[in-house]
Write a protein that holds these residues in place. Structure first.
Motif, PDB file in Angstrom:
ATOM      1  N   THR A 153      -5.397  -8.157 -22.824  1.00  0.00           N
ATOM      2  CA  THR A 153      -4.393  -8.977 -22.126  1.00  0.00           C
ATOM      3  C   THR A 153      -4.839 -10.479 -22.148  1.00  0.00           C
ATOM      4  N   GLU A 154      -6.195 -10.602 -22.058  1.00  0.00           N
ATOM      5  CA  GLU A 154      -6.842 -11.979 -22.093  1.00  0.00           C
ATOM      6  C   GLU A 154      -6.642 -12.454 -23.651  1.00  0.00           C
TER       7      GLU A 154
ATOM      8  N   HIS B 257       3.168   4.030 -21.509  1.00  0.00           N
ATOM      9  CA  HIS B 257       1.557   4.157 -21.938  1.00  0.00           C
ATOM     10  C   HIS B 257       0.758   4.554 -21.058  1.00  0.00           C
ATOM     11  N   GLY B 258      -0.273   5.482 -21.068  1.00  0.00           N
ATOM     12  CA  GLY B 258      -0.926   5.826 -20.091  1.00  0.00           C
ATOM     13  C   GLY B 258      -1.995   4.479 -19.356  1.00  0.00           C
ATOM     14  N   TYR B 259      -2.234   3.526 -20.039  1.00  0.00           N
ATOM     15  CA  TYR B 259      -2.881   2.643 -19.497  1.00  0.00           C
ATOM     16  C   TYR B 259      -1.893   1.572 -18.643  1.00  0.00           C
ATOM     17  N   VAL B 260      -0.849   1.481 -18.924  1.00  0.00           N
ATOM     18  CA  VAL B 260       0.199   0.857 -18.234  1.00  0.00           C
ATOM     19  C   VAL B 260       0.707   1.627 -16.718  1.00  0.00           C
ATOM     20  N   GLN B 261       0.531   2.790 -16.916  1.00  0.00           N
ATOM     21  CA  GLN B 261       0.722   3.565 -15.494  1.00  0.00           C
ATOM     22  C   GLN B 261      -0.500   3.509 -14.854  1.00  0.00           C
ATOM     23  N   ARG B 262      -1.692   3.471 -15.374  1.00  0.00           N
ATOM     24  CA  ARG B 262      -2.815   3.510 -14.602  1.00  0.00           C
ATOM     25  C   ARG B 262      -2.930   2.164 -14.040  1.00  0.00           C
ATOM     26  N   VAL B 263      -2.707   1.021 -14.513  1.00  0.00           N
ATOM     27  CA  VAL B 263      -2.709  -0.202 -13.740  1.00  0.00           C
ATOM     28  C   VAL B 263      -1.792  -0.329 -12.743  1.00  0.00           C
TER      29      VAL B 263
ATOM     30  N   GLN C 111     -13.389  -9.106  -7.291  1.00  0.00           N
ATOM     31  CA  GLN C 111     -13.331  -8.830  -8.622  1.00  0.00           C
ATOM     32  C   GLN C 111     -12.434  -7.966  -9.086  1.00  0.00           C
ATOM     33  N   ILE C 112     -12.270  -6.559  -8.619  1.00  0.00           N
ATOM     34  CA  ILE C 112     -11.442  -5.650  -8.911  1.00  0.00           C
ATOM     35  C   ILE C 112      -9.842  -6.317  -8.816  1.00  0.00           C
ATOM     36  N   VAL C 113      -9.582  -6.788  -7.522  1.00  0.00           N
ATOM     37  CA  VAL C 113      -7.829  -7.248  -7.207  1.00  0.00           C
ATOM     38  C   VAL C 113      -8.105  -8.398  -8.269  1.00  0.00           C
ATOM     39  N   GLY C 114      -8.730  -9.210  -8.742  1.00  0.00           N
ATOM     40  CA  GLY C 114      -8.594 -10.113  -9.786  1.00  0.00           C
ATOM     41  C   GLY C 114      -8.361  -9.543 -11.143  1.00  0.00           C
ATOM     42  N   ILE C 115      -8.943  -8.705 -11.615  1.00  0.00           N
ATOM     43  CA  ILE C 115      -8.727  -7.934 -12.795  1.00  0.00           C
ATOM     44  C   ILE C 115      -7.443  -7.229 -13.023  1.00  0.00           C
ATOM     45  N   VAL C 116      -7.013  -6.516 -11.658  1.00  0.00           N
ATOM     46  CA  VAL C 116      -5.725  -6.029 -11.655  1.00  0.00           C
ATOM     47  C   VAL C 116      -4.564  -7.148 -11.881  1.00  0.00           C
ATOM     48  N   GLU C 117      -4.780  -8.141 -10.823  1.00  0.00           N
ATOM     49  CA  GLU C 117      -3.632  -9.084 -11.037  1.00  0.00           C
ATOM     50  C   GLU C 117      -3.473  -9.764 -12.350  1.00  0.00           C
ATOM     51  N   GLU C 118      -4.602 -10.009 -12.876  1.00  0.00           N
ATOM     52  CA  GLU C 118      -4.491 -10.671 -14.045  1.00  0.00           C
ATOM     53  C   GLU C 118      -3.798  -9.791 -15.089  1.00  0.00           C
ATOM     54  N   ILE C 119      -4.204  -8.327 -15.208  1.00  0.00           N
ATOM     55  CA  ILE C 119      -3.452  -7.484 -16.195  1.00  0.00           C
ATOM     56  C   ILE C 119      -1.908  -7.521 -15.822  1.00  0.00           C
TER      57      ILE C 119
ATOM     58  N   GLU D 146       0.166  -9.459 -14.267  1.00  0.00           N
ATOM     59  CA  GLU D 146       0.975 -10.586 -14.606  1.00  0.00           C
ATOM     60  C   GLU D 146       1.292 -10.781 -15.935  1.00  0.00           C
ATOM     61  N   VAL D 147       0.274 -10.005 -17.027  1.00  0.00           N
ATOM     62  CA  VAL D 147       0.675  -9.907 -18.296  1.00  0.00           C
ATOM     63  C   VAL D 147       1.757  -8.864 -18.567  1.00  0.00           C
ATOM     64  N   MET D 148       1.467  -7.506 -17.896  1.00  0.00           N
ATOM     65  CA  MET D 148       2.432  -6.580 -17.998  1.00  0.00           C
ATOM     66  C   MET D 148       3.825  -6.760 -17.579  1.00  0.00           C
ATOM     67  N   VAL D 149       3.984  -7.757 -16.580  1.00  0.00           N
ATOM     68  CA  VAL D 149       5.354  -7.999 -15.748  1.00  0.00           C
ATOM     69  C   VAL D 149       6.107  -8.791 -16.978  1.00  0.00           C
ATOM     70  N   GLU D 150       5.172  -9.973 -17.613  1.00  0.00           N
ATOM     71  CA  GLU D 150       5.901 -10.958 -18.453  1.00  0.00           C
ATOM     72  C   GLU D 150       6.096 -10.241 -19.756  1.00  0.00           C
ATOM     73  N   ALA D 151       5.475  -9.308 -20.208  1.00  0.00           N
ATOM     74  CA  ALA D 151       5.812  -8.544 -21.358  1.00  0.00           C
ATOM     75  C   ALA D 151       7.091  -7.442 -21.158  1.00  0.00           C
ATOM     76  N   GLY D 152       7.361  -7.326 -19.917  1.00  0.00           N
ATOM     77  CA  GLY D 152       8.715  -6.484 -19.553  1.00  0.00           C
ATOM     78  C   GLY D 152       8.203  -4.948 -19.650  1.00  0.00           C
ATOM     79  N   LEU D 153       6.755  -4.765 -19.268  1.00  0.00           N
ATOM     80  CA  LEU D 153       6.448  -3.463 -19.318  1.00  0.00           C
ATOM     81  C   LEU D 153       6.264  -2.822 -17.905  1.00  0.00           C
ATOM     82  N   ILE D 154       6.183  -3.508 -16.790  1.00  0.00           N
ATOM     83  CA  ILE D 154       6.151  -3.319 -15.492  1.00  0.00           C
ATOM     84  C   ILE D 154       6.984  -4.350 -14.644  1.00  0.00           C
ATOM     85  N   SER D 155       7.942  -3.765 -13.849  1.00  0.00           N
ATOM     86  CA  SER D 155       8.706  -4.621 -13.096  1.00  0.00           C
ATOM     87  C   SER D 155       8.377  -4.435 -11.639  1.00  0.00           C
TER      88      SER D 155
END
Length: 496
Positions: free
Chosen positions: A233-234, A439-445, A476-484, A486-495
């Motif tokens: 995502t970065e 996708h499994g990665y999207v579901q996991r995050v 650090q954990i929360v930061g990584i998850v929030e940054e991912i 943000e991208v998943m939501v903008e890409a329309g993969l997570i609402s």
């Protein structure tokens, strides 16, 4: 069985219920009872087992950060875990026993809230148990092992010596001059290493069939699925800002949903020494988290007769010719020591079961949390199936704090692909592919974000020995998850 013990250890520590683990194996250890004798953990021992008991050495000897338990160490570990659970809680392991899950569909509940079930045992006997809470089903993540899941390719047993990888270390195994290892995953890699380092087979006498090139996790710097997704995502965010070259004018959504999204992440991890590939001229199309160190990579690369890009083996002729799904036929590159049929002096090693194909369950999984049954599923992983068992135990221990619907909403998992399961040669997973909402990665995050939103779960996750981000602090954990996210939501993969 290993996930059930993770579930039991976490759940017992939180709520102290009465727990019975039923397993067809006579002793604890689940699939490790059936694995080949020379197998070791892919990852360090400190990331495996149950929450409350370390598997890695705690004093002296090998470094706990690098120790990888052997099969025998793991079996002994689970014996110890069961004993300690039995000493501390109302816990029992019943081996050599089967549970008929059809019973759970029609189980009658008595006045005291318990449902009566019968356990089937070896020898035809049975035993009655009353379940007052729930049955936990861990079969949906039962791995396919070559010793039980036979080859999908055709061959004549009278002419071709084909054995599962387990046979290589058997005392009764009859050695031959040449070997063909069929399977490009971790089992195949282990076989190639074992043949050279333990059986002293000349690498020129080994042919290795690798249907597809795969990215290989570098044991020296093991990363996690979330850290990898964060890298992807970065890179996509940076590309959207730069807007140069072939990516000029592309939106963040287009970049995330492109074929380059995951491959950019793998290439960056390769530059950082976190993944390897067998051939630097070929971009791998698979990833199943097979893990090797540099030394093992060097041993594997001694084998130059690596056959790829023909797909899987469809059949082996009586003379040893290999017939591939793409129509190619390949003859053995050697002759028999007596000048006869080359196949007579060749062992074909079956390492092509596909451990994570889960071929025993090709239908859609039930909801993870039901009124009578909890079904453990792949809601996180890579690496971390033991963590998944522990997670289910923790969620169940929260009781009425979360409803079954709420628990299920934070336990999304990939569903079996029926088209894959029905293929003549069986399923073939691990495609790098393109990201999607399922996708499994999207579901996991998405799952992880919801766990972190529950204060009790967040506190439990930080520092958890089985959690693959447990080495990071809460921020650090929360930061990584929030940054991912943000991208998943903008890409329309997570609402949200």
């Amino acid at each position: 069985d290993t996930m059930l013990k993770s579930f039991a250890a976490t759940n017992a520590s939180s709520t102290a219920p009465s727990v019975i683990i039923v397993d067809k194996h006579p002793k604890p250890g689940g699939q490790w009872n059936d694995s080949y004798s020379f197998v070791r953990l892919h990852q360090p021992s400190k990331c495996y087992g149950v929450e409350s008991e370390k598997l890695e050495p705690t004093e002296g000897g090998e470094d706990g950060d690098t120790h990888r338990a052997t099969r025998e160490e793991i079996l002994a570990y689970y014996e110890t875990v069961c004993k300690k659970l039995g000493d501390k809680f109302e816990f029992q392991f019943i081996g050599g026993t089967w549970f008929d899950f059809d019973q759970s569909k029609n189980a009658s509940t008595e006045d005291d809230g318990g449902a009566l079930y019968r356990l089937q045992q070896q020898g035809g006997t049975s035993q009655a148990v009353r379940v007052k809470k729930k049955v936990v089903d861990a079969r949906y993540l039962e791995p396919d092992l070559p010793v039980f899941v036979g080859p999908k390719f055709a061959y004549n047993e009278a002419s071709i010596n084909c054995v599962p990888v387990n046979s290589l270390s058997d005392a009764s195994f009859k050695r031959t001059s040449h070997y063909v290892v069929i399977g490009g995953g971790k089992t195949g890699m282990d076989a190639v290493v074992y043949l050279q380092t333990q059986m002293n087979v000349d690498p020129n006498s080994i042919m290795w069939i690798v249907p597809s090139d795969a990215w290989i996790t570098a044991r020296e710097q093991i990363g996690s699925c979330m850290e990898f997704l964060h890298t992807c995502t970065e890179i996509a965010k940076q590309k959207s800002k730069d807007g140069e070259g072939t990516d000029s004018g592309k939106s963040l959504e287009e970049l995330v949903k492109s074929e380059d999204f995951f491959q950019d992440g793998f290439l960056e991890w390769e530059r950082c020494g976190k993944v390897y590939r067998m051939n630097n001229d070929v971009l791998p199309t698979k990833f199943k988290d097979a893990t090797l160190c540099k030394k093992e990579m060097a041993v594997i690369k001694n084998v130059t007769r690596v056959i790829g890009h023909h797909g899987r083996v469809k059949a082996i002729s009586d003379n040893g010719d290999l017939q591939f799904v793409d129509g190619t036929t390949l003859s053995l590159p050697w002759t028999s020591s007596d000048g006869g049929n080359a196949a007579d002096d060749t062992t074909f090693v079956h390492a092509s079961a596909g451990a994570f194909n889960y071929s025993k369950h090709i239908d859609a999984s039930p909801p993870p949390f039901g009124d009578k049954v909890i079904t453990i599923q792949d809601v996180y992983g890579t690496p971390g199936f033991c963590f998944v068992g522990s997670l289910f135990g923790k969620l169940e221990s929260l009781g009425n704090m979360l409803s079954n619907d709420e628990k299920n909403s934070m336990c999304l998992a990939p569903q079996p692909d029926p088209t894959q399961a029905k293929k003549p040669l069986g399923p073939s997973g691990g495609d790098v592919g393109v990201i999607s909402a399922k996708h499994g990665y999207v579901q996991r995050v998405s799952n992880l974000k919801k766990w972190l939103d529950v204060p009790e779960m967040k506190k439990w996750l930080v520092g958890h020995r089985l959690f693959n981000l447990g080495h990071l602090n809460e921020q650090q954990i929360v930061g990584i998850v929030e940054e991912i996210m943000e991208v998943m939501v903008e890409a329309g993969l997570i609402s949200m």
